[in-house]
Write a protein that holds these residues in place. Structure first.
Motif, mmCIF file in Angstrom:
data_model
loop_
_atom_site.group_PDB
_atom_site.id
_atom_site.type_symbol
_atom_site.label_atom_id
_atom_site.label_comp_id
_atom_site.label_asym_id
_atom_site.label_seq_id
_atom_site.Cartn_x
_atom_site.Cartn_y
_atom_site.Cartn_z
ATOM 1 N N ASP A 107 0.804 -1.219 0.000
ATOM 2 C CA ASP A 107 0.000 0.000 0.000
ATOM 3 C C ASP A 107 0.837 1.269 0.000
ATOM 4 O O ASP A 107 0.320 2.350 0.289
ATOM 5 C CB ASP A 107 -0.946 -0.013 1.200
ATOM 6 N N GLY A 142 -4.236 -6.160 7.519
ATOM 7 C CA GLY A 142 -5.235 -5.316 6.872
ATOM 8 C C GLY A 142 -5.386 -3.939 7.469
ATOM 9 O O GLY A 142 -6.079 -3.076 6.907
ATOM 10 N N SER A 143 -4.747 -3.696 8.608
ATOM 11 C CA SER A 143 -4.931 -2.443 9.325
ATOM 12 C C SER A 143 -4.347 -1.255 8.571
ATOM 13 O O SER A 143 -4.935 -0.174 8.535
ATOM 14 C CB SER A 143 -4.287 -2.556 10.716
ATOM 15 N N ARG A 158 -3.886 -0.789 5.297
ATOM 16 C CA ARG A 158 -4.644 -0.405 4.104
ATOM 17 C C ARG A 158 -5.834 0.469 4.473
ATOM 18 O O ARG A 158 -6.119 1.480 3.812
ATOM 19 C CB ARG A 158 -5.111 -1.645 3.350
ATOM 20 N N ARG A 159 -6.537 0.118 5.535
ATOM 21 C CA ARG A 159 -7.669 0.933 5.988
ATOM 22 C C ARG A 159 -7.195 2.318 6.434
ATOM 23 O O ARG A 159 -7.881 3.325 6.202
ATOM 24 C CB ARG A 159 -8.404 0.216 7.120
ATOM 25 N N TYR A 160 -6.052 2.356 7.073
ATOM 26 C CA TYR A 160 -5.436 3.617 7.527
ATOM 27 C C TYR A 160 -5.161 4.541 6.342
ATOM 28 O O TYR A 160 -5.552 5.721 6.342
ATOM 29 C CB TYR A 160 -4.152 3.237 8.261
ATOM 30 N N ASN A 213 -6.453 4.404 3.299
ATOM 31 C CA ASN A 213 -7.714 4.785 2.636
ATOM 32 C C ASN A 213 -8.429 5.889 3.401
ATOM 33 O O ASN A 213 -9.055 6.776 2.798
ATOM 34 C CB ASN A 213 -8.616 3.559 2.485
ATOM 35 N N LYS A 214 -8.341 5.836 4.710
ATOM 36 C CA LYS A 214 -8.974 6.875 5.525
ATOM 37 C C LYS A 214 -8.282 8.229 5.314
ATOM 38 O O LYS A 214 -8.939 9.277 5.254
ATOM 39 C CB LYS A 214 -8.923 6.479 7.002
ATOM 40 N N GLU A 225 -14.581 6.440 15.602
ATOM 41 C CA GLU A 225 -14.700 6.467 14.147
ATOM 42 C C GLU A 225 -13.867 7.577 13.515
ATOM 43 O O GLU A 225 -13.180 7.364 12.528
ATOM 44 C CB GLU A 225 -16.169 6.616 13.740
ATOM 45 N N ASP A 256 -5.475 7.611 13.961
ATOM 46 C CA ASP A 256 -6.509 6.683 13.515
ATOM 47 C C ASP A 256 -6.518 5.525 14.501
ATOM 48 O O ASP A 256 -5.680 4.631 14.432
ATOM 49 C CB ASP A 256 -6.206 6.193 12.097
ATOM 50 N N HIS A 260 -8.315 3.019 14.832
ATOM 51 C CA HIS A 260 -8.656 1.689 14.317
ATOM 52 C C HIS A 260 -7.447 0.988 13.698
ATOM 53 O O HIS A 260 -7.495 -0.220 13.447
ATOM 54 C CB HIS A 260 -9.776 1.792 13.274
ATOM 55 N N CYS A 261 -6.392 1.726 13.435
ATOM 56 C CA CYS A 261 -5.197 1.116 12.830
ATOM 57 C C CYS A 261 -4.283 0.605 13.937
ATOM 58 O O CYS A 261 -3.648 1.383 14.652
ATOM 59 C CB CYS A 261 -4.464 2.123 11.956
#
Length: 282
Positions: A27, A98-99, A101-103, A105-106, A130, A183, A185-186
């Motif tokens: 990524d 997967g953490s 990639r979400r980071y 994208n955010k 969130e 973030d 969530h990451c």
């Protein structure tokens, strides 16, 4: 978003390093591996990974440049080569599956152009939410920097070398009107030092004389430069953990006592004077 990354390594465990790099390599657009291992020992560490050779550059000066100088060099490289964000990673930092990639994208969806530093959630220390969590400090590893902003405000403070480089850049960002966010969530697994259990039951960092000096001196310098940015907990940590408890632990449980005690004394004096020794030898 064009994203480069830098991993700063020093006598790395190659297998662990490879696992950590592969947790984010898909990524990013380019990876800089900065080798701080001294030139005489570099042949023992093969930093050529064939699977990602087309994405990877290896930089070195043949000596340990610590943290701030490589980060500034990476910022300059990004600006010269059209990259607008830089991820900074330690050799022992690992993103959960997967953490990352979400980071990324955010961040791509972010519309707040005042954000200069994005951070993640090391070892689950933040409660998840969130939206981005605004903070006044985040560790270097896992941070993604807006390179144009970091360059604009003067970059990383190279005289600090390693300790408090992360605090200082965050405080500088905020005092210049920009933001530091996390973030939550990451998730990232991060190792902090190598704590040792003493025969008295407490743990001790076992830091070298150089790090003993650097940690105390740099934190006092930081306190002097940004007196309103340090919260009460960090001020208490500087006095209690980096000075008083460090003194006790050296006396009771560590080797090189004379050198480390001298380093602690010099760190205190130089910090109070407002200038560290750039060639301190413990």
């Amino acid at each position: 978003m064009k994203l480069a990354a830098i991993v700063i390594v020093y006598y790395p465990n190659i297998e662990d390093l490879k696992i950590n790099i592969f947790s984010f390599i898909e990524d990013i657009d380019k990876l800089i591996i900065w080798d701080n291992t001294p030139a005489k020992d570099q042949s023992h560490f093969n930093l050529d990974f064939p699977e990602i050779r087309n994405k990877t550059l290896v930089f070195t000066t043949g000596k340990n440049e610590f943290i701030a100088y490589p980060l500034n060099e990476a910022i300059n490289w990004c600006l010269e080569n059209g990259y607008n964000y830089l991820l900074s990673m330690d050799q022992d930092s690992l993103f959960e599956n997967g953490s990352f990639r979400r980071y990324v994208n955010k961040i791509k969806l972010n519309q707040d152009f005042k954000i200069a530093i994005f951070g993640v959630n090391p070892n689950g220390q933040f409660l998840t939410r969130e939206s981005f969590l605004e903070t006044n400090w985040f560790i270097t590893s896992g941070s993604i920097y807006d390179v144009s902003i970091i360059k604009k405000i003067g970059g990383f403070r190279e005289d600090y070398q390693i300790d408090c480089v992360d605090n200082e850049i965050c405080y500088k960002v905020i005092t210049n009107g920009y933001k530091v966010v996390v973030d939550t969530h990451c998730k990232m697994n991060q190792i902090y030092g190598s704590p040792l259990k003493s025969k008295y039951g407490f743990t001790t960092s076992g830091y070298s004389p150089f790090r003993t000096y650097s940690i105390l001196c740099n934190h006092i310098l930081l306190w002097r430069e940004y007196p309103n940015m340090l919260d009460r907990n960090l001020k208490r940590t500087i006095l209690k953990d980096y000075l008083i408890y460090r003194f006790v632990k050296i006396i009771l449980a560590e080797d090189k006592k004379k050198k480390k005690l001298l380093a602690l004394f010099n760190g205190l004096i130089d910090g109070l004077k407002g200038k560290r020794q750039q060639k301190f030898v413990g």
